[in-house]
Write an enzyme that holds these catalytic residues in place. Structure first.
Site, PDB file in Angstrom:
ATOM      1  N   GLY A 249      -1.840  -9.354  -4.044  1.00  0.00           N
ATOM      2  CA  GLY A 249      -0.669  -8.487  -4.079  1.00  0.00           C
ATOM      3  C   GLY A 249       0.609  -9.198  -4.454  1.00  0.00           C
TER       4      GLY A 249
ATOM      5  CB  CYS B 245       0.502 -17.458   8.415  1.00  0.00           C
ATOM      6  SG  CYS B 245      -0.615 -16.687   9.600  1.00  0.00           S
TER       7      CYS B 245
ATOM      8  CB  CYS C 101      -1.311 -21.491   0.982  1.00  0.00           C
ATOM      9  SG  CYS C 101      -2.410 -20.214   1.644  1.00  0.00           S
TER      10      CYS C 101
ATOM     11  CG  LEU D  27      -6.897  -5.194   2.392  1.00  0.00           C
ATOM     12  CD1 LEU D  27      -6.221  -4.641   1.142  1.00  0.00           C
ATOM     13  CD2 LEU D  27      -8.026  -4.279   2.838  1.00  0.00           C
TER      14      LEU D  27
ATOM     15  CB  VAL E 176       2.900  -2.162   1.805  1.00  0.00           C
ATOM     16  CG1 VAL E 176       3.990  -3.077   1.280  1.00  0.00           C
ATOM     17  CG2 VAL E 176       2.895  -0.848   1.038  1.00  0.00           C
ATOM     18  CG  ASP E 177       3.545  -6.196  -1.538  1.00  0.00           C
ATOM     19  OD1 ASP E 177       4.114  -5.140  -1.866  1.00  0.00           O
ATOM     20  OD2 ASP E 177       4.136  -7.180  -1.063  1.00  0.00           O
ATOM     21  CB  SER E 178      -2.999  -6.787  -0.287  1.00  0.00           C
ATOM     22  OG  SER E 178      -2.853  -6.417   1.073  1.00  0.00           O
TER      23      SER E 178
ATOM     24  CG  MET F 162      -8.568 -15.247   2.534  1.00  0.00           C
ATOM     25  SD  MET F 162      -7.494 -15.975   1.260  1.00  0.00           S
ATOM     26  CE  MET F 162      -6.500 -14.542   0.829  1.00  0.00           C
TER      27      MET F 162
END
Length: 378
Positions: free
Chosen positions: A138, A210, A114, A14, A18-20, A39
């Site tokens: 997701g 990220c 990753c 999560l 929105v996808d997850s 994570m």
């Protein structure tokens, strides 16, 4: 099937997006017992310490904001949310490789590593330790678990397909993986999120890496790899400017060169590491940007045995076009890939990802690039 699924526990990565979130909904509809796991892969305080910015959520990687969004989503969908820390694993398995590749004037794709080392390895191992049967992400990809085999297919939404980033996953990893939104288009994912009144239904998709966030990429990289300024030259040897370090530039790049003047725009067409020279040319259709052969290493192949007489499809960058290719396996296991229709800006360090129609066959890292027998100075 639904009754059987109630026995199966799935943990969704999560992310706060929105996808997850919709992945959770899809799995709940299918009868799985679902929990979430957030994570933490990067110590965002590093960005502050390095760049001298204040410690506020607005000035760092949006990771902590994403965590708050994930918490809210878990609450709205009535699932338990775990939080795990993979900062050390990410640094050692992903970021160190990222820096090493740039230091060798390559353009790596950290998202691929990753997925291989964190999301579908460290995360998967943690999930199995906690007693889950599957992990779910997701990603816009599809997976076929039927007939005692596992196969991956492109996502239904061709504009969002993310199989390129999953090309290094093994069958063992895929056996425990689910991609609940792979059969949906993005507009339908948004619609479902709105139907469930999720707070993040209209949240903007995340972009970039990220640990860099919205920051200037070059400025971030300079904190880890000292700049080595040098000359910018044309292929004919004419000096037209200076660069900050050839590692900061990628083949086909237009922006950030600091070159003006009348005529077509300048593009990066190559590198000369021995002389620390960046090679440029005018116009996006520079002949030197094209190639028809490449050596690809670090092969991960999950499809049927390679048929050297068969024509496969290959992407040489995310959102790139499909190129018809032939594959010859070298004695050391590397691929010699031929694409007679030529391809533009095939870049060492990036991934070459192979398909048979909708099915993902595997992928590897572009190592050398040629036009016929001439090696490109990439």
């Amino acid at each position: 099937m639904e009754k059987e699924n109630k026995k199966k526990k799935v943990v969704v990565g999560l992310s706060g997006g929105v996808d997850s979130a919709v992945s959770v909904i899809m799995l709940q509809k299918q009868g799985y017992e679902v929990e979430g796991m957030f994570m933490r892969n990067w110590d965002s305080s590093l960005n502050n310490d390095i760049l001298g910015n204040p410690h506020t959520l607005d000035s760092v990687c949006p990771q902590e904001v994403d965590y708050m969004d994930a918490l809210k989503t878990a609450e709205e969908l009535n699932i338990k949310l775990h939080r795990v820390d993979f900062v050390d694993e990410y640094w050692q398995r992903v970021f160190s490789y990222f820096l090493d590749e740039y230091n060798h004037n390559r353009t790596p794709n950290p998202d691929i590593l990753c997925n291989k080392e964190i999301k579908f390895k460290a995360f998967l191992e943690k999930a199995m330790e906690m007693g889950f049967d599957y992990i779910a992400m997701g990603h816009y990809a599809r997976i076929d678990h039927r007939n005692g085999d596992v196969k991956m297919l492109r996502g239904v939404d061709s504009n969002k397909d993310q199989t390129y980033f999953l090309c290094q996953l093994t069958k063992k990893q895929l056996e425990k993986a689910l991609f609940p939104v792979g059969g949906l288009e993005k507009k339908d994912v948004r619609r479902i999120a709105k139907e469930y009144n999720l707070t993040i239904a209209n949240k903007k998709d995340s972009t970039g890496v990220c640990f860099i966030g919205e920051r200037n990429f070059k400025e971030f990289l300079k904190n880890y790899l000292p700049a080595k300024p040098g000359k910018i030259e044309t292929l004919n040897g004419e000096i037209v400017g200076e660069h900050d370090g050839i590692m900061y530039y990628t083949i086909g790049q237009r922006k950030g060169l600091g070159l003006g003047g009348a005529g077509d725009a300048w593009f990066v067409v190559g590198k000369d590491p021995e002389r620390n020279v960046l090679l440029v040319g005018r116009g996006s259709e520079q002949e030197y940007l094209y190639s028809n052969r490449a050596i690809v290493r670090n092969i991960n192949w999950i499809g049927p045995k390679v048929d050297e007489s068969k024509t496969y499809l290959a992407k040489f960058r995310y959102r790139g076009v499909d190129n018809e290719v032939k594959i010859h396996i070298l004695e050391n296991g590397d691929f010699e890939v031929f694409y007679p229709n030529k391809a533009k800006a095939v870049t060492p360090g990036q991934a070459a990802v192979f398909y048979d129609g909708e099915y993902l066959m595997g992928g590897g890292t572009i190592d050398e690039v040629y036009m016929d027998t001439e090696k490109r100075r990439y």
